[in-house]
Design a protein around this motif. Structure first.
Motif, PDB file in Angstrom:
ATOM      1  N   GLY A 192       0.752  -1.243   0.000  1.00  0.00           N
ATOM      2  CA  GLY A 192       0.000   0.000   0.000  1.00  0.00           C
ATOM      3  C   GLY A 192       0.784   1.294   0.000  1.00  0.00           C
ATOM      4  N   LEU A 193       2.109   1.233  -0.029  1.00  0.00           N
ATOM      5  CA  LEU A 193       2.906   2.461  -0.056  1.00  0.00           C
ATOM      6  C   LEU A 193       3.002   2.994  -1.486  1.00  0.00           C
ATOM      7  N   SER A 194       3.056   4.290  -1.612  1.00  0.00           N
ATOM      8  CA  SER A 194       3.184   4.910  -2.927  1.00  0.00           C
ATOM      9  C   SER A 194       4.659   5.080  -3.279  1.00  0.00           C
ATOM     10  N   SER A 195       4.925   5.177  -4.563  1.00  0.00           N
ATOM     11  CA  SER A 195       6.304   5.390  -5.025  1.00  0.00           C
ATOM     12  C   SER A 195       6.867   6.699  -4.478  1.00  0.00           C
ATOM     13  N   SER A 196       6.026   7.738  -4.400  1.00  0.00           N
ATOM     14  CA  SER A 196       6.495   9.028  -3.903  1.00  0.00           C
ATOM     15  C   SER A 196       6.865   8.956  -2.425  1.00  0.00           C
ATOM     16  N   LEU A 197       6.108   8.187  -1.639  1.00  0.00           N
ATOM     17  CA  LEU A 197       6.427   8.047  -0.224  1.00  0.00           C
ATOM     18  C   LEU A 197       7.730   7.282  -0.032  1.00  0.00           C
ATOM     19  N   ILE A 198       7.903   6.235  -0.811  1.00  0.00           N
ATOM     20  CA  ILE A 198       9.141   5.450  -0.730  1.00  0.00           C
ATOM     21  C   ILE A 198      10.333   6.320  -1.096  1.00  0.00           C
ATOM     22  N   ASP A 199      10.177   7.095  -2.149  1.00  0.00           N
ATOM     23  CA  ASP A 199      11.259   7.987  -2.578  1.00  0.00           C
ATOM     24  C   ASP A 199      11.553   9.035  -1.513  1.00  0.00           C
ATOM     25  N   GLN A 200      10.535   9.568  -0.896  1.00  0.00           N
ATOM     26  CA  GLN A 200      10.713  10.584   0.122  1.00  0.00           C
ATOM     27  C   GLN A 200      11.471  10.041   1.332  1.00  0.00           C
ATOM     28  N   ARG A 201      11.113   8.848   1.767  1.00  0.00           N
ATOM     29  CA  ARG A 201      11.735   8.277   2.959  1.00  0.00           C
ATOM     30  C   ARG A 201      13.157   7.775   2.709  1.00  0.00           C
ATOM     31  N   SER A 202      13.520   7.569   1.445  1.00  0.00           N
ATOM     32  CA  SER A 202      14.856   7.057   1.141  1.00  0.00           C
ATOM     33  C   SER A 202      15.807   8.126   0.619  1.00  0.00           C
ATOM     34  N   ARG A 203      15.410   9.383   0.762  1.00  0.00           N
ATOM     35  CA  ARG A 203      16.330  10.465   0.388  1.00  0.00           C
ATOM     36  C   ARG A 203      17.448  10.579   1.413  1.00  0.00           C
ATOM     37  N   PRO A 204      18.581  11.180   1.038  1.00  0.00           N
ATOM     38  CA  PRO A 204      19.687  11.336   1.996  1.00  0.00           C
ATOM     39  C   PRO A 204      19.216  11.973   3.298  1.00  0.00           C
ATOM     40  N   GLY A 205      19.565  11.341   4.398  1.00  0.00           N
ATOM     41  CA  GLY A 205      19.140  11.826   5.701  1.00  0.00           C
ATOM     42  C   GLY A 205      17.802  11.282   6.156  1.00  0.00           C
ATOM     43  N   GLY A 206      17.111  10.554   5.269  1.00  0.00           N
ATOM     44  CA  GLY A 206      15.803  10.006   5.607  1.00  0.00           C
ATOM     45  C   GLY A 206      15.911   8.725   6.424  1.00  0.00           C
ATOM     46  N   PRO A 207      14.782   8.169   6.833  1.00  0.00           N
ATOM     47  CA  PRO A 207      14.785   6.980   7.700  1.00  0.00           C
ATOM     48  C   PRO A 207      15.081   5.672   6.969  1.00  0.00           C
ATOM     49  N   TRP A 208      15.032   5.683   5.632  1.00  0.00           N
ATOM     50  CA  TRP A 208      15.327   4.487   4.855  1.00  0.00           C
ATOM     51  C   TRP A 208      16.522   4.742   3.934  1.00  0.00           C
ATOM     52  N   GLN A 209      17.087   3.646   3.411  1.00  0.00           N
ATOM     53  CA  GLN A 209      18.229   3.749   2.511  1.00  0.00           C
ATOM     54  C   GLN A 209      18.010   2.866   1.288  1.00  0.00           C
ATOM     55  N   ARG A 210      18.426   3.386   0.133  1.00  0.00           N
ATOM     56  CA  ARG A 210      18.395   2.585  -1.092  1.00  0.00           C
ATOM     57  C   ARG A 210      19.755   1.892  -1.208  1.00  0.00           C
ATOM     58  N   LEU A 211      19.771   0.555  -1.094  1.00  0.00           N
ATOM     59  CA  LEU A 211      21.027  -0.188  -1.151  1.00  0.00           C
ATOM     60  C   LEU A 211      21.400  -0.557  -2.585  1.00  0.00           C
ATOM     61  N   PHE A 212      20.403  -0.993  -3.347  1.00  0.00           N
ATOM     62  CA  PHE A 212      20.551  -1.302  -4.762  1.00  0.00           C
ATOM     63  C   PHE A 212      19.284  -0.822  -5.468  1.00  0.00           C
ATOM     64  N   PRO A 213      19.305  -0.736  -6.784  1.00  0.00           N
ATOM     65  CA  PRO A 213      18.085  -0.310  -7.473  1.00  0.00           C
ATOM     66  C   PRO A 213      16.875  -1.136  -7.032  1.00  0.00           C
ATOM     67  N   SER A 214      15.849  -0.443  -6.545  1.00  0.00           N
ATOM     68  CA  SER A 214      14.587  -1.065  -6.127  1.00  0.00           C
ATOM     69  C   SER A 214      14.707  -1.931  -4.879  1.00  0.00           C
ATOM     70  N   ILE A 215      15.824  -1.824  -4.154  1.00  0.00           N
ATOM     71  CA  ILE A 215      16.007  -2.585  -2.911  1.00  0.00           C
ATOM     72  C   ILE A 215      16.329  -1.601  -1.796  1.00  0.00           C
ATOM     73  N   PHE A 216      15.542  -1.642  -0.713  1.00  0.00           N
ATOM     74  CA  PHE A 216      15.665  -0.644   0.342  1.00  0.00           C
ATOM     75  C   PHE A 216      15.938  -1.281   1.698  1.00  0.00           C
ATOM     76  N   LEU A 217      16.708  -0.573   2.496  1.00  0.00           N
ATOM     77  CA  LEU A 217      16.915  -0.930   3.894  1.00  0.00           C
ATOM     78  C   LEU A 217      16.003  -0.031   4.717  1.00  0.00           C
ATOM     79  N   LEU A 218      15.094  -0.631   5.459  1.00  0.00           N
ATOM     80  CA  LEU A 218      14.108   0.145   6.213  1.00  0.00           C
ATOM     81  C   LEU A 218      14.670   0.517   7.575  1.00  0.00           C
ATOM     82  N   SER A 219      15.785   1.208   7.546  1.00  0.00           N
ATOM     83  CA  SER A 219      16.469   1.674   8.752  1.00  0.00           C
ATOM     84  C   SER A 219      17.462   2.745   8.347  1.00  0.00           C
ATOM     85  N   ARG A 220      17.718   3.675   9.249  1.00  0.00           N
ATOM     86  CA  ARG A 220      18.730   4.694   8.977  1.00  0.00           C
ATOM     87  C   ARG A 220      20.112   4.229   9.438  1.00  0.00           C
TER      88      ARG A 220
END
Length: 219
Positions: free
Chosen positions: A28-56
């Motif tokens: 149920g998450l939107s692409s814009s929300l995922i992008d927002q949370r994975s920006r530099p300094g955000g609570p999530w991290q993009r490790l590889f294309p389309s793969i995210f670490l849900l932790s800072r």
């Protein structure tokens, strides 16, 4: 307005807190929300294309390994040093080098700074170690040797792995491997050294398989 999904607790739903974007969108998450949370300094991290670490925090080596396998796709497996470490080899220490992954020839993934992706038609049957698919010992050993120019390290890997799989398995794997990076190993496993190693294996073979390990944090 508060999002109906508890975003702070979302990481607990995924192994090692690593999530593919498709899974995040599916719940149920939107692409814009995922992008927002994975920006530099955000609570999530993009490790590889389309793969995210849900932790800072992190990522740990274990999280990077999980992300690399998810990114490489179905049929992918660890090889070289990370695979040897998970197999329990004592001659291999945790490393900050790129994670070496074998993937099917038709994989759409690409290598990155922390990922060495090798597409191949010669995929072995993987073993399962600590929840990760890893290449068999002899394949992992040869792939590790291809990445080292150290004579002591090469000898240490060959000696330890030969106690578990035998010299002939290593020689057979070397026969199918690229010649680049394996010249030293081929010399060490020549006729005379091979006979010496075979005698050592016959005299002292460990009673059980090595204990698998968990990747340790880097840094």
């Amino acid at each position: 307005m508060r999002h109906p999904i508890d975003l702070e607790a979302l990481g607990t739903l995924f192994v090692h807190r690593v999530a593919p974007v498709a899974a995040l969108i599916h719940i149920g998450l939107s692409s814009s929300l995922i992008d927002q949370r994975s920006r530099p300094g955000g609570p999530w991290q993009r490790l590889f294309p389309s793969i995210f670490l849900l932790s800072r925090a992190g990522p740990s080596r274990e999280q990077l390994v999980q992300a690399a396998l998810l990114y490489a796709g179905e049929g992918a497996m660890l090889t070289a040093f990370d695979a040897l470490y998970l197999h329990g080899m004592r001659s291999v220490l945790p490393t900050a080098d790129a994670i070496h992954v074998l993937a099917p020839r038709n994989s759409g993934a690409w290598g990155h700074g922390t990922l060495r992706l090798e597409r191949t038609d010669r995929l072995p049957k993987p073993a399962l170690r600590r929840g990760f698919h890893v290449a068999p010992l002899e394949r992992a050993a040869v792939d590790a040797i291809r990445r080292t120019r150290s004579i002591p390290d090469t000898k240490a890997i060959l000696d330890e792995v030969s106690h578990y799989v035998g010299v002939q398995a290593l020689r057979a794997e070397l026969a199918m491997a690229p010649r680049k990076g394996t010249t030293l190993a081929r010399k060490l496993l020549g006729d005379s050294p091979a006979r010496q190693l075979e005698l050592a294996v016959m005299d002292h073979r460990p009673p059980s398989v090595p204990q698998a390990r968990t990747p340790q944090p880097v840094g």
